[in-house]
Design an enzyme around this catalytic site. Structure first.
Site, PDB file in Angstrom:
ATOM      1  CB  CYS A   1     -24.332  -6.390  -2.486  1.00 42.76           C
ATOM      2  SG  CYS A   1     -24.133  -8.082  -2.765  1.00 42.76           S
TER       3      CYS A   1
ATOM      4  CG  ASP B   1     -34.316  -3.976   7.652  1.00 39.62           C
ATOM      5  OD1 ASP B   1     -33.737  -2.967   6.847  1.00 39.62           O
ATOM      6  OD2 ASP B   1     -35.426  -5.084   8.394  1.00 39.62           O
TER       7      ASP B   1
ATOM      8  CD  GLU C   1     -26.614   3.028   8.788  1.00 44.76           C
ATOM      9  OE1 GLU C   1     -26.141   3.507   7.912  1.00 44.76           O
ATOM     10  OE2 GLU C   1     -27.152   2.376   9.747  1.00 44.76           O
TER      11      GLU C   1
ATOM     12  CG  ASP D   1     -29.558  -1.407   9.518  1.00 47.62           C
ATOM     13  OD1 ASP D   1     -29.246  -0.319   9.677  1.00 47.62           O
ATOM     14  OD2 ASP D   1     -31.142  -1.318   9.245  1.00 47.62           O
TER      15      ASP D   1
ATOM     16  CB  CYS E   1     -26.378  -8.783  -4.982  1.00 46.74           C
ATOM     17  SG  CYS E   1     -24.965  -8.153  -6.092  1.00 46.74           S
TER      18      CYS E   1
ATOM     19  CB  CYS F   1     -20.164  -9.547  -5.199  1.00 51.01           C
ATOM     20  SG  CYS F   1     -21.608  -8.381  -5.013  1.00 51.01           S
TER      21      CYS F   1
ATOM     22  CB  CYS G   1     -22.866 -11.854  -6.620  1.00 53.78           C
ATOM     23  SG  CYS G   1     -23.748 -10.911  -5.151  1.00 53.78           S
TER      24      CYS G   1
HETATM   25 ZN   LIG Z   1     -24.143  -9.015  -4.708  1.00 54.86          ZN
END
Ligand SMILES: [Zn+2]
Length: 390
Positions: A322, A351, A269, A185, A341, A325, A344
């Site tokens: 995330c 990053d 990316e 990234d 998150c 999850c 989860c």
């Molecule tokens: Zn998550």
């Protein structure tokens, strides 16, 4: 695989050599600009397309003109190369890879390209056409043993430093297969973050220089036009710019070499970084250049050493997803560097999470490309990209 590589070295010309180079740069620039005007006019007025051959005939005519007699003081090979460079600039324009060629200014970087018949290379000593003494080159890295020299470019940057870039043909052996794969990234705060959690900070000097550069530029804008003080101030700005880009290049070279050595596949990316920084400030300028350089280096090194380089679609939501999850956030402002998150509860470094997502998506995409044989993006760098540096 036989590839073209460029090796760049500092060069310290003697007074006489510097004067001779100044004449050469001047003539190369003059010929380039004259030919550009000639080609542009022919196109605008008669819709006539002028190629290298016709420009070369024109060059012979110019050399006969008494007021252009100075052209015969420098190597004619260099002048022909200048026409070839212009021809390449036009080809790039016609193929929509670049803008219309611009006139060269004496204020910017100066350069002259020497084909093999315009210099001698013997026992590690290079003597240029129209010069009698060998160049004082700092051989900071050896040329490969099998290197076949294709040409040299001598340049002088805006802070008056001289370089020789030697383009060679050499045999590159692919590296042994690696087990690891990596996602990368890129960003402004941290230049690059890998899915393994490694971070390449924007080199410190850049941050320090940025303040100084702003101050110098402000000072420069207050100086009277064409004054000696303005010239001095401009020189100081140019020197700082050179330092910034040197530091950046060095950091990026080390980083990309390590990445390529350790990983079999590299996922990044896409190149839309425009949205990341809204205003046109120095940080953006530096970052833009750095991202382009990181991607370019990775791409051609991957190609040389038998690695897979795969850029993802630029609209892939790598930051807001995330990696544990799959929960997708509605938004994640740039100022938020860490987050928990809601799905989860895992704590994320912004990053690193993005880099992990890039790696996962890349692996998925690669598998898909391999099973479907779907038009994988061709990752062969252009000749210019390969040339860039080694
Ligand atoms: Zn998550």
């Amino acid at each position: 695989m036989i590839v073209q590589k460029a090796f760049k070295y500092r060069l310290f010309p003697s007074g006489a050599q510097a004067a001779q180079l100044a004449r050469t740069f001047g003539c190369a620039r003059f010929v380039y600009n004259q030919a550009l005007e000639f080609r542009s006019k022919a196109w605008q007025q008669e819709k006539k397309s002028i190629g290298y051959h016709d420009s070369a005939l024109k060059l012979t005519e110019w050399k006969q003109e008494p007021e252009k007699a100075f052209l015969s003081e420098v190597s004619s090979v260099v002048l022909q190369q200048s026409l070839r460079n212009l021809d390449t600039a036009f080809t790039n324009f016609f193929q929509k890879r670049a803008q219309y060629p611009k006139f060269k200014s004496r204020r910017h970087r100066q350069s002259a390209r020497y084909a093999t018949n315009a210099f001698t290379f013997k026992d590690g000593r290079i003597i240029l056409a129209k010069q009698s003494e060998p160049l004082d080159i700092v051989w900071s890295q050896p040329l490969p043993d099998d290197a076949k020299i294709l040409n040299l470019t001598i340049s002088r940057d805006t802070s008056e430093r001289y370089f020789v870039s030697i383009l060679v043909e050499t045999d590159v052996k692919p590296l042994k297969k690696a087990k690891a794969e990596v996602g990368i990234d890129v960003g402004i705060k941290t230049l690059a973050t890998t899915s393994d959690g490694e971070k390449i900070e924007n080199p410190r000097p850049l941050v320090k220089c940025e303040k100084r550069l702003k101050k110098l530029q402000r000072r420069l804008s207050r100086k009277v036009k064409d004054s000696n003080n303005r010239k001095k101030a401009r020189f100081r700005v140019a020197k700082l710019h050179a330092k910034i880009s040197d530091t950046r290049r060095d950091t990026i070279q080390k980083f990309t070499t390590k990445i390529i050595r350790e990983n079999q596949a590299i996922y990044v990316e896409g190149l839309n970084v425009a949205g990341m920084v809204k205003n046109h400030n120095l940080a953006k300028h530096i970052a833009d250049a750095a991202f382009g350089e990181i991607f370019r280096e990775l791409e051609y090194k991957a190609n040389w050493y038998g690695r897979t380089y795969l850029p993802l679609d630029r609209f892939f939501p790598s930051s807001k997803l995330c990696s544990s999850c799959g929960h997708l956030l509605d938004e994640l402002p740039l100022s938020v560097r860490e987050w928990d998150c809601p799905g989860c509860g895992v704590h994320h470094d912004r990053d690193i999470n993005a880099a992990i997502n890039i790696k996962k998506a890349g692996q998925y995409l690669l598998k898909w490309i391999k099973t479907t044989g779907w038009g994988a993006r061709k990752v062969t760098p252009t000749r210019n990209e390969r040339r860039r540096s080694a």
